[in-house]
Design an enzyme around this catalytic site. Structure first.
Site, PDB file in Angstrom:
ATOM      1  N   LYS A  28       0.831  -1.202   0.000  1.00 31.28           N
ATOM      2  CA  LYS A  28       0.000   0.000   0.000  1.00 31.28           C
ATOM      3  C   LYS A  28       0.876   1.266   0.000  1.00 31.28           C
ATOM      4  O   LYS A  28       2.101   1.174   0.225  1.00 31.28           O
ATOM      5  CB  LYS A  28      -0.915  -0.047   1.231  1.00 31.28           C
ATOM      6  N   TYR A  68     -12.233  -2.525  -3.478  1.00 26.91           N
ATOM      7  CA  TYR A  68     -12.814  -2.615  -2.131  1.00 26.91           C
ATOM      8  C   TYR A  68     -14.346  -2.538  -2.147  1.00 26.91           C
ATOM      9  O   TYR A  68     -14.953  -2.145  -1.143  1.00 26.91           O
ATOM     10  CB  TYR A  68     -12.231  -1.504  -1.246  1.00 26.91           C
ATOM     11  N   ARG A 104      -1.908 -14.666   3.809  1.00 30.47           N
ATOM     12  CA  ARG A 104      -2.576 -13.915   4.886  1.00 30.47           C
ATOM     13  C   ARG A 104      -1.841 -14.114   6.219  1.00 30.47           C
ATOM     14  O   ARG A 104      -1.751 -13.190   7.029  1.00 30.47           O
ATOM     15  CB  ARG A 104      -4.030 -14.371   5.039  1.00 30.47           C
ATOM     16  N   THR A 110      -5.535  -8.147  10.215  1.00 25.21           N
ATOM     17  CA  THR A 110      -5.848  -6.853   9.593  1.00 25.21           C
ATOM     18  C   THR A 110      -5.423  -5.681  10.473  1.00 25.21           C
ATOM     19  O   THR A 110      -4.813  -4.718  10.002  1.00 25.21           O
ATOM     20  CB  THR A 110      -7.375  -6.761   9.325  1.00 25.21           C
ATOM     21  N   ARG A 121       2.718  -7.243   9.208  1.00 28.03           N
ATOM     22  CA  ARG A 121       2.025  -6.166   9.925  1.00 28.03           C
ATOM     23  C   ARG A 121       2.430  -6.133  11.402  1.00 28.03           C
ATOM     24  O   ARG A 121       2.548  -5.051  12.000  1.00 28.03           O
ATOM     25  CB  ARG A 121       0.510  -6.333   9.790  1.00 28.03           C
ATOM     26  N   ASN A 131      -1.968  -0.114   7.385  1.00 26.99           N
ATOM     27  CA  ASN A 131      -1.420  -1.467   7.627  1.00 26.99           C
ATOM     28  C   ASN A 131      -0.570  -2.018   6.479  1.00 26.99           C
ATOM     29  O   ASN A 131      -0.383  -3.228   6.349  1.00 26.99           O
ATOM     30  CB  ASN A 131      -2.531  -2.437   8.051  1.00 26.99           C
ATOM     31  N   HIS A 134      -1.802  -5.485   1.393  1.00 28.14           N
ATOM     32  CA  HIS A 134      -3.080  -6.163   1.147  1.00 28.14           C
ATOM     33  C   HIS A 134      -2.807  -7.592   0.715  1.00 28.14           C
ATOM     34  O   HIS A 134      -1.837  -7.860   0.017  1.00 28.14           O
ATOM     35  CB  HIS A 134      -3.844  -5.448   0.019  1.00 28.14           C
ATOM     36  N   GLU A 145      -9.346 -10.237  -8.025  1.00 29.64           N
ATOM     37  CA  GLU A 145      -8.401  -9.140  -7.815  1.00 29.64           C
ATOM     38  C   GLU A 145      -7.275  -9.173  -8.850  1.00 29.64           C
ATOM     39  O   GLU A 145      -6.861  -8.124  -9.364  1.00 29.64           O
ATOM     40  CB  GLU A 145      -7.843  -9.200  -6.393  1.00 29.64           C
TER      41      GLU A 145
END
Ligand code: IDP
Ligand code: MG
Length: 169
Positions: A28, A68, A104, A110, A121, A131, A134, A145
Site C-alpha cells: 500500500k 474494495y 494472509r 488486519t 504487519r 497497515n 493487502h 483481484e
C-alpha cells in the site's frame, strides 16, 4: 497396474495444480513511502513462493472503489479510498501451495494491534488504517483481484529453478 499409474498421475497432477494457486498481494502507499517494498517482497520470496507479476503504479479512486467494493458500506470506506489513492502502490501476484491462506498468515491480522510479532504487519506497522499491505482472503477473490489489477499477459508462467528444493515432489 494401470489403476496405480492413474492414481499416481491424479495425485501428482493435483499437487502440481495446488502449487499453482495464486494470490494478489499489494504494498500500500504507506509501505512504499516508508521504504518497505524490498522487505515485504523478501518475506514472500524467502518463504519459497514464486513471483509471477509485479508493477509500480499510482492507482485511481475508481480502481480502488472496485477493489474494495465489498467494503463500500463501511464508515471507513471514504478514508480507505483516500489513503489507498494517496500515492503509488506495488501490486503483485504470488504463486504456490496454499499461497492465499499462507499469504494472509505472512501479512498478519488486519489490525496490526492484533498481528503476531514475526508477521509483516506485526513487525512493521501500528494502526489498521495504515497497515502497509493487502492480501486476498480466498482463492475466488484472488482471481477477481488479479483480473482487476493485471492483464492476462502481465502474469507470467515460469519454472523456478529451486522448485524441487521447495516442494516434496
Ligand atoms: P484485510 O486487508 O486484512 O483483508 P479488510 O477487512 O478486507 O482487511 O479491510 C480492508 C482494509 O480496510 C484493511 O486492510 C484496512 O486498511 C482497512 N480497514 C479495515 N478496517 C478498518 C477500520 O476499522 N478503520 C480503518 N481502516 C480499516
Ligand atoms: Mg480484505
Amino acid at each position: 497396474m494401470i489403476c496405480t499409474l492413474l492414481a499416481f498421475y491424479s495425485l501428482f497432477s493435483r499437487s502440481m495444480a495446488e502449487a499453482r494457486e495464486r494470490t494478489f498481494i499489494m504494498i500500500k502507499p504507506d509501505g512504499v513511502q516508508r521504504g518497505l517494498v524490498g522487505k515485504i517482497i523478501k518475506r514472500f520470496e524467502q518463504k519459497g513462493f514464486k513471483l509471477v507479476a509485479l508493477k509500480f503504479m499510482w492507482p485511481s479512486e475508481e480502481l480502488l472503489k472496485k477493489h474494495y467494493a465489498d467494503l463500500a458500506g463501511k464508515p471507513f470506506f471514504p478514508g480507505l479510498v483516500k489513503y489507498m489513492s494517496s500515492g503509488p502502490v506495488v501490486p503483485m501476484v504470488w504463486e504456490g501451495l496454499n499461497v492465499v491462506k499462507t499469504g494472509r498468515v505472512l501479512l498478519g491480522a488486519t489490525n496490526p494491534a492484533d498481528s503476531a510479532p514475526g508477521t509483516i504487519r506485526g513487525d512493521l506497522c501500528i494502526q489498521v488504517g495504515r497497515n502497509i499491505c493487502h492480501g486476498s482472503d480466498a482463492v475466488e477473490s484472488a482471481k477477481k483481484e488479479i483480473d482487476l489489477w493485471f492483464t492476462e499477459k502481465e502474469v507470467v508462467s515460469w519454472q523456478q529453478a529451486n522448485n524441487a528444493w521447495v516442494y516434496e515432489d
